[in-house]
Design an enzyme around this catalytic site. Sequence first.
Site, PDB file in Angstrom:
ATOM      1  N   ASP A   1      -7.377   4.653  12.267  1.00  0.00           N
ATOM      2  CA  ASP A   1      -6.036   5.239  12.215  1.00  0.00           C
ATOM      3  C   ASP A   1      -6.001   6.586  11.513  1.00  0.00           C
ATOM      4  O   ASP A   1      -5.224   7.466  11.869  1.00  0.00           O
ATOM      5  CB  ASP A   1      -5.053   4.268  11.552  1.00  0.00           C
ATOM      6  CG  ASP A   1      -4.622   3.152  12.489  1.00  0.00           C
ATOM      7  OD1 ASP A   1      -4.810   3.308  13.711  1.00  0.00           O
ATOM      8  OD2 ASP A   1      -4.094   2.141  12.010  1.00  0.00           O
TER       9      ASP A   1
ATOM     10  N   ARG B   1       0.008   5.251  17.261  1.00  0.00           N
ATOM     11  CA  ARG B   1      -0.229   6.278  16.235  1.00  0.00           C
ATOM     12  C   ARG B   1       0.216   7.680  16.641  1.00  0.00           C
ATOM     13  O   ARG B   1       0.786   8.411  15.821  1.00  0.00           O
ATOM     14  CB  ARG B   1      -1.709   6.286  15.832  1.00  0.00           C
ATOM     15  CG  ARG B   1      -2.211   4.943  15.319  1.00  0.00           C
ATOM     16  CD  ARG B   1      -1.282   4.326  14.287  1.00  0.00           C
ATOM     17  NE  ARG B   1      -1.778   3.049  13.802  1.00  0.00           N
ATOM     18  CZ  ARG B   1      -1.030   1.973  13.672  1.00  0.00           C
ATOM     19  NH1 ARG B   1       0.251   2.001  14.009  1.00  0.00           N
ATOM     20  NH2 ARG B   1      -1.534   0.856  13.203  1.00  0.00           N
TER      21      ARG B   1
ATOM     22  N   ASP C   1       0.815  -1.216   0.000  1.00  0.00           N
ATOM     23  CA  ASP C   1       0.000   0.000   0.000  1.00  0.00           C
ATOM     24  C   ASP C   1       0.844   1.260   0.000  1.00  0.00           C
ATOM     25  O   ASP C   1       0.629   2.169  -0.820  1.00  0.00           O
ATOM     26  CB  ASP C   1      -0.937   0.013   1.212  1.00  0.00           C
ATOM     27  CG  ASP C   1      -2.101  -0.952   1.053  1.00  0.00           C
ATOM     28  OD1 ASP C   1      -1.987  -1.879   0.224  1.00  0.00           O
ATOM     29  OD2 ASP C   1      -3.109  -0.787   1.762  1.00  0.00           O
TER      30      ASP C   1
ATOM     31  N   SER D   1      -5.044  -8.276   7.400  1.00  0.00           N
ATOM     32  CA  SER D   1      -4.475  -6.977   7.745  1.00  0.00           C
ATOM     33  C   SER D   1      -3.817  -7.117   9.111  1.00  0.00           C
ATOM     34  O   SER D   1      -4.486  -7.426  10.103  1.00  0.00           O
ATOM     35  CB  SER D   1      -5.575  -5.916   7.785  1.00  0.00           C
ATOM     36  OG  SER D   1      -5.058  -4.684   8.254  1.00  0.00           O
TER      37      SER D   1
END
Length: 403
Positions: free
Chosen positions: A125, A96, A16, A179
């Site tokens: 996210d 994050r 990605d 994922s």
Amino acid sequence: MTKIEKIVLSYSGGLDTSIILKWLQETYGCQVVTFTADLGQGEELEPARAKAEMSGVEDIRIVDLREEFVRDFVFPMLRANTLYEGQYLLGSSIARPLIAKHLVGIAREVGADAVAHGATGKGNDQVRFELAVNALDPSLKVIAPWRQWNIRSRMQLLEYAEQHHILVPSDKRGEAPFSIDANLLHTSTEGKILENPAEVAPDHVYQRTVDPVDAPNTPEVITIGFERGDPVSVNGKAMTPAALLTKLNGLGGRHGVGRLDLVENRFIGMKSRGIYETPGGTILLAAHRGIESITLDRAAAHLKDEIMPRYAELIYNGFWFAPEREMLQALIDQSQAFVSGEVAIRLYKGSASVISRTSPCSLYSADLVTFEESAIAYDHHDAEGFIRLNGLRLRRWAARNGR
């Protein structure tokens, strides 16, 4: 489209973000700086450098953030005994804001006017990254390709890669993989069969923990030392935060500790199902509660339990750098002044159980609680007045209701 001069991209080197890198270069026609955070995900990060070089990136940043991650983000969160929706130890959520902090720092250093991330438009996210950037540097533009480009399927993603000569590993060409997010605190797995909450997760989903059924038949007892609410040693050996969590991950994983199959409520409004493994964090949560049980005043402990769900929700929703989270953190940290000592934990077949705790700051008094004759004066008759005063309102309530 707004003119962008330079972008800092949160870059893993995976499919990605490799495609996002090329898309940013083509779409904005400007220099892209890549930033790869080493959070202890257990992967070799140099391939990310090689892939970025192949894409013509001149400024490639790979930063070891393992100690900062555990010391400044995981440990403060654990001081609050934090669980989202009563179960989740927030392994993805807490990473994050750290990534965003360094994205912003690098952007300032190189004079970039934008940062970019690879989070999708359905997940949490994107919110966490962008709220953190808003709080740290509102002047920066945030680019979220998954919300901007016209790629809408995995097939289109692979077609874009083929058209732009982006290397796609053979194992990425077939069915969409799980994922997976990993760092020193946890692994999380979503997608594929897990999207049906009625399906049992297959064994191969688990990466850090053995099946508790197959864990050793002999319990293992470990001792964790605490100073002011933070763990500082395992079995009497002092360790840095990252080394300590790594050690506990190994111990917990061997005994099948820290597995969680959870359907959670995302901030954006949908439910999602994930498989989480947090062996070291699960051990630390049990140990921290153990040392607090003898060092915290009752009212202080209960107040912490009351605010914890709100604190957990702030982290989950992306408000780490918000004033209300910082206010709660100050309260939590104040409570930890005397949370020091040692806790013994027994690891066995998926469980981490407190079996003893000691502290030089203990509020526990054997003389007060004993059924035998006590050296500390305690008049049992005092309890009569205590009960009568607490029962006053109940007697009035009963009289009014005709009882």
